[in-house]
Design a protein around this motif. Sequence first.
Motif, PDB file in Angstrom:
ATOM      1  N   SER A   1      -7.692   4.738  -6.206  1.00  0.00           N
ATOM      2  CA  SER A   1      -7.174   4.302  -4.915  1.00  0.00           C
ATOM      3  C   SER A   1      -7.483   5.296  -3.807  1.00  0.00           C
ATOM      4  O   SER A   1      -7.238   5.019  -2.643  1.00  0.00           O
TER       5      SER A   1
ATOM      6  N   ASP B   1      -9.442   7.649  -1.067  1.00  0.00           N
ATOM      7  CA  ASP B   1     -10.558   7.426  -0.155  1.00  0.00           C
ATOM      8  C   ASP B   1     -11.848   7.807  -0.870  1.00  0.00           C
ATOM      9  O   ASP B   1     -11.944   8.840  -1.510  1.00  0.00           O
TER      10      ASP B   1
ATOM     11  N   SER C   1     -11.564   1.963  -3.455  1.00  0.00           N
ATOM     12  CA  SER C   1     -10.777   1.055  -2.628  1.00  0.00           C
ATOM     13  C   SER C   1     -11.165   1.231  -1.173  1.00  0.00           C
ATOM     14  O   SER C   1     -11.356   2.361  -0.704  1.00  0.00           O
ATOM     15  N   TRP C   2     -11.239   0.123  -0.461  1.00  0.00           N
ATOM     16  CA  TRP C   2     -11.703   0.126   0.925  1.00  0.00           C
ATOM     17  C   TRP C   2     -10.735  -0.644   1.808  1.00  0.00           C
ATOM     18  O   TRP C   2     -10.041  -1.550   1.356  1.00  0.00           O
ATOM     19  N   ASN C   3     -10.732  -0.257   3.097  1.00  0.00           N
ATOM     20  CA  ASN C   3      -9.897  -0.944   4.075  1.00  0.00           C
ATOM     21  C   ASN C   3     -10.584  -0.873   5.436  1.00  0.00           C
ATOM     22  O   ASN C   3     -11.738  -0.417   5.537  1.00  0.00           O
ATOM     23  N   SER C   4      -9.883  -1.310   6.471  1.00  0.00           N
ATOM     24  CA  SER C   4     -10.500  -1.345   7.797  1.00  0.00           C
ATOM     25  C   SER C   4     -10.817   0.047   8.328  1.00  0.00           C
ATOM     26  O   SER C   4     -11.698   0.211   9.184  1.00  0.00           O
TER      27      SER C   4
ATOM     28  N   SER D   1     -14.010   1.687   5.849  1.00  0.00           N
ATOM     29  CA  SER D   1     -15.221   0.878   5.654  1.00  0.00           C
ATOM     30  C   SER D   1     -16.236   1.148   6.764  1.00  0.00           C
ATOM     31  O   SER D   1     -16.621   0.255   7.530  1.00  0.00           O
TER      32      SER D   1
ATOM     33  N   ARG E   1     -11.989  -4.454  -1.715  1.00  0.00           N
ATOM     34  CA  ARG E   1     -11.716  -4.490  -0.267  1.00  0.00           C
ATOM     35  C   ARG E   1     -10.332  -5.070   0.015  1.00  0.00           C
ATOM     36  O   ARG E   1      -9.908  -5.167   1.157  1.00  0.00           O
ATOM     37  N   GLY E   2      -9.605  -5.460  -1.051  1.00  0.00           N
ATOM     38  CA  GLY E   2      -8.275  -6.017  -0.871  1.00  0.00           C
ATOM     39  C   GLY E   2      -8.330  -7.466  -0.383  1.00  0.00           C
ATOM     40  O   GLY E   2      -9.388  -8.084  -0.298  1.00  0.00           O
TER      41      GLY E   2
ATOM     42  N   CYS F   1     -17.435  -5.053   2.407  1.00  0.00           N
ATOM     43  CA  CYS F   1     -16.574  -4.144   3.152  1.00  0.00           C
ATOM     44  C   CYS F   1     -16.545  -4.413   4.648  1.00  0.00           C
ATOM     45  O   CYS F   1     -15.506  -4.230   5.292  1.00  0.00           O
TER      46      CYS F   1
ATOM     47  N   LYS G   1     -14.835  -8.643   4.365  1.00  0.00           N
ATOM     48  CA  LYS G   1     -13.598  -7.893   4.580  1.00  0.00           C
ATOM     49  C   LYS G   1     -12.483  -8.303   3.620  1.00  0.00           C
ATOM     50  O   LYS G   1     -11.302  -8.247   3.960  1.00  0.00           O
ATOM     51  N   LYS G   2     -12.863  -8.677   2.430  1.00  0.00           N
ATOM     52  CA  LYS G   2     -11.891  -8.980   1.373  1.00  0.00           C
ATOM     53  C   LYS G   2     -12.652  -9.094   0.064  1.00  0.00           C
ATOM     54  O   LYS G   2     -13.876  -9.227   0.067  1.00  0.00           O
TER      55      LYS G   2
END
Length: 229
Positions: free
Chosen positions: A3, A5, A51-54, A57, A86-87, A152, A156-157
Amino acid sequence: MASQDVAMDIDGSTPKEVTKPRPNGPPSNLFPAKKVSWVAPPSSPENLGSSWNSENSTQSKIVQFLARWPPSRTPDDYGPWISVSRGGMKNISPNLAGLASDFQSLLSGDNVKPETLDQIAKTNNVLVGKWMVFEESNKIDMLWGKIVYFLCTERKKGFAKVSTYKEDEKHVICIYVDDYTDNEEVTTLRKALKGLGVKWKIGFKPDAYTHLNIYKDNPWKIRPSRYLE
């Protein structure tokens, strides 16, 4: 799946060179041994996940991740998969026991076919599925990079994974959807993959088929790929 970065996983270690022995054949002095430059090993197989997020990414961090774990230079003894999350996927608990029980009912009624398998998958919330893309090792890094960047920064998901290097085997990339019975979601993802260069025919397999051991040459003559295009 890790999880942290992804940038924290760039340890700067020097890749090690491993000489891979040649299989039985002509004397080795006729063909110099091939040297493969593996990336430095992870501290654990879980480190191959990301794990990636806004926020993280970004192009620079994606490039770092791809450089750290290129599938063609990450041997399978480090771990079987390199993954990207990307969740944004639905958090639904599958009822695998119910799926197995309902499958036994289909067997007793001699009613195993794609439509009835879809029904019991819906009933038991076992709806995750994936497009499966096979590619040679000398082409996998570029294709995997395109898919990671798409997941990513554009889609975006979602979740995707790629197999690590095994000698004389192709790599496989799995790109997931929440609900394989949602034709719009499945076809939209397939169109996106075509835009990334995957123009050849590929198969889509529901996780339900995997849980029920529906593979090639199964006794019900069901194609293991629910969709093929």
